[in-house]
Design a protein around this motif. Structure first.
Motif: not given
Ligand code: AMP
Length: 210
Positions: A70-93
């Motif tokens: 996820i960190r890789e995919k979000l790097k440098g991303l601009k605009g609206g984002v929709l995360l589907d299936g992440f986070p899935r645990s408190l640790e991930q959040a």
């Protein structure tokens, strides 16, 4: 629409289907960890090899693998984002909070038995990941994707045994996220039962009101 959203809800609550529509209407960039992991499994990458056993058992893939992805995919991303299936645990959040500000968490509220039916009758496109349902959203031609003509298949984790395990995982690990985002004041609960179009109207109304 420049909003950072996470979509919560148990397996089969319609996250994938609703995400496709939200992307089409609002132009969000969608990031689905499930899709990314399945692609990695298909391509036999190191990540895919590590993830496959967990996925086939209905368990969560270890946090370090998924958070890195996820960190890789979000790097440098601009605009609206929709995360589907992440986070899935408190640790991930908590990990996500270090590099991404969630502005809204949409929680789809649904009934468990209805979901089991949804999941075991779900069919997915191998080529474009579009999702269909044999009863509620059937493809025009059996076994063929309406959108791209790709082959439809049943995900190996959509069988009843694995589906039940995915629910257990959800209840134990993911359900507490609702409280986590409620406390942050960003939770929006939406009734996820009923026709796909009706659920979509409820979600898009919540987003437009933001
Ligand atoms: P999904 O397509 O979101 O239902 O995800 C399918 C499977 O991929 C899950 O049952 C998990 O094994 C794995 N997976 C997807 N997202 C995550 C995540 N955020 N953390 C851990 N495992 C995940």
């Amino acid at each position: 629409m420049d909003l950072k959203i996470v979509l919560l809800g148990p397996p089969g609550s319609g996250k994938g289907t609703q995400t496709e529509r939200l992307v089409a209407e609002f132009g969000f960039t969608k990031i689905s960890t499930g899709d990314l992991l399945r692609e990695a499994v298909r391509n036999g990458t190191e990540l895919g090899v590590k993830a496959k056993g967990f996925m086939d058992a209905g368990k969560l893939v270890p946090d370090d693998l998924v958070v890195g992805l996820i960190r890789e995919k979000l790097k440098g991303l601009k605009g609206g984002v929709l995360l589907d299936g992440f986070p899935r645990s408190l640790e991930q959040a908590q990990a996500l909070d270090q590099f991404f500000k969630v502005e809204m968490a949409v929680d789809l509220e649904v009934d468990q038995e209805a979901l089991i039916k949804r999941l075991t009758e779900r069919r997915s496109c191998r080529a474009c990941n579009a999702v269909f349902h044999l009863e509620f959203n059937p493809p025009k031609k059996s076994g063929v994707c309406d959108k791209c003509g790709g082959e439809l298949y049943q995900r190996s984790d959509d069988t009843e045994k694995v589906v039940r395990e995915r629910f257990n995982t959800y209840t134990e690990r993911t359900a507490p996220l609702t409280e986590y985002y409620r406390k942050k004041g960003v939770l929006r609960s939406v009734d996820g039962m009923g026709a796909i179009d009706d659920v979509y109207k409820r979600i898009s109304a919540v987003i437009k009101a933001a």
